[in-house]
Design a protein around this motif. Structure first.
Motif, short mmCIF file in Angstrom:
data_model
loop_
_atom_site.label_atom_id
_atom_site.label_comp_id
_atom_site.label_asym_id
_atom_site.label_seq_id
_atom_site.Cartn_x
_atom_site.Cartn_y
_atom_site.Cartn_z
N CYS A 160 0.83 -1.22 0.00
CA CYS A 160 0.00 0.00 0.00
C CYS A 160 0.86 1.27 0.00
N SER A 161 2.11 1.13 -0.39
CA SER A 161 3.05 2.27 -0.44
C SER A 161 3.16 2.98 0.90
N ARG A 162 3.16 2.20 1.97
CA ARG A 162 3.31 2.70 3.34
C ARG A 162 2.22 3.70 3.72
N ASN A 163 1.01 3.48 3.19
CA ASN A 163 -0.15 4.30 3.51
C ASN A 163 -0.92 3.58 4.63
N VAL A 164 -0.90 4.17 5.83
CA VAL A 164 -1.51 3.53 6.99
C VAL A 164 -3.02 3.35 6.81
N THR A 167 -3.74 0.55 4.32
CA THR A 167 -3.36 -0.74 4.90
C THR A 167 -4.40 -1.18 5.93
N ALA A 168 -4.83 -0.27 6.79
CA ALA A 168 -5.84 -0.60 7.80
C ALA A 168 -7.14 -1.05 7.13
N ARG A 169 -7.52 -0.38 6.07
CA ARG A 169 -8.75 -0.76 5.36
C ARG A 169 -8.62 -2.17 4.80
N HIS A 174 -8.67 -1.14 12.73
CA HIS A 174 -8.72 0.29 13.02
C HIS A 174 -7.34 0.91 12.74
N ARG A 175 -7.35 2.11 12.16
CA ARG A 175 -6.11 2.79 11.77
C ARG A 175 -5.17 3.00 12.95
N ARG A 176 -5.70 3.42 14.09
CA ARG A 176 -4.83 3.68 15.26
C ARG A 176 -4.23 2.39 15.81
N THR A 177 -4.98 1.31 15.74
CA THR A 177 -4.43 0.02 16.17
C THR A 177 -3.25 -0.36 15.27
N LEU A 178 -3.43 -0.16 13.97
CA LEU A 178 -2.35 -0.45 13.03
C LEU A 178 -1.15 0.44 13.30
N GLN A 179 -1.36 1.72 13.54
CA GLN A 179 -0.25 2.63 13.83
C GLN A 179 0.54 2.16 15.04
N ARG A 180 -0.16 1.73 16.09
CA ARG A 180 0.53 1.23 17.28
C ARG A 180 1.35 -0.01 16.94
N MET A 181 0.78 -0.89 16.14
CA MET A 181 1.49 -2.12 15.77
C MET A 181 2.74 -1.81 14.94
#
Length: 188
Positions: A160-164, A167-169, A174-181
């Motif tokens: 996803c070209s490092r697009n959070v 990637t989450a979608r 959830h986007r914030r969960t992915l950011q934490r990971m």
């Protein structure tokens, strides 16, 4: 110039220009001094924008690039250097060791991939090793379920070209969960 490491001057390449891209100032200064004492002409940058400017001003023969920079990704530097000077030997350093990033770095033109903490000897050996003498991959160990999950997330993140958000979608998370990971180190 003198050379601390018993590397004879005749074994060093004629073009010893090196760019180090690292946002950790202490590590950057230590690595810079170590490489200068070993005969390299070093320029350094702490961001992707600075690094790209240095590359365009005078493309180096060698580069040591950290993957995770404060504002940007070292893979962008690797790709640009590969475009501007395809013969440059680029070593990628990272504290977040994962296969997806290593594969991406190699595909973009990096010569080798070292996990931090890599000392100056490791960097020198990687920079000056013969072209076809890459170290064999580590023996396959049993991979934990957490590691498999981590690798899958990293692979999708790179796709996803490092697009959070994207990637989450795709991972239905959830986007914030992915950011934490993504901010955590890879599991063993």
């Amino acid at each position: 110039m003198t050379n601390d490491l018993s590397i004879p001057q005749d074994e060093l390449p004629p073009d010893r220009s090196l760019v180090i891209v690292e946002d950790d100032k202490v590590l950057l200064q230590r690595l810079r001094r170590a490489m200068e004492t070993r005969g390299f002409v070093v320029r350094s940058a702490e961001s992707v924008a600075e690094a790209i400017t240095l590359i365009h001003d005078s493309p180096p023969a060698f580069a040591v690039v950290d993957i995770r920079l404060g504002r940007g990704n070292g893979l962008d530097v690797v790709a640009e250097l590969s475009r501007v000077r395809p013969t440059a030997r680029t070593i990628v350093l990272t504290g977040f060791d994962n296969y997806a990033t290593a594969v991406s770095a190699i595909k973009l033109g990096a010569f080798d991939y070292l996990a931090k903490p890599a000392d100056a000897d490791d960097v020198i050996n990687a920079l000056l090793s013969p072209p076809n003498s890459k170290a064999p991959p580590p023996p396959p160990d049993l991979i934990t379920a957490d590691r498999v999950r981590w690798e899958h997330i990293q692979r999708v993140y790179e796709l996803c070209s490092r697009n959070v958000s994207e990637t989450a979608r795709r991972l239905a998370m959830h986007r914030r969960t992915l950011q934490r990971m993504l901010s955590k180190r890879a599991p063993k």
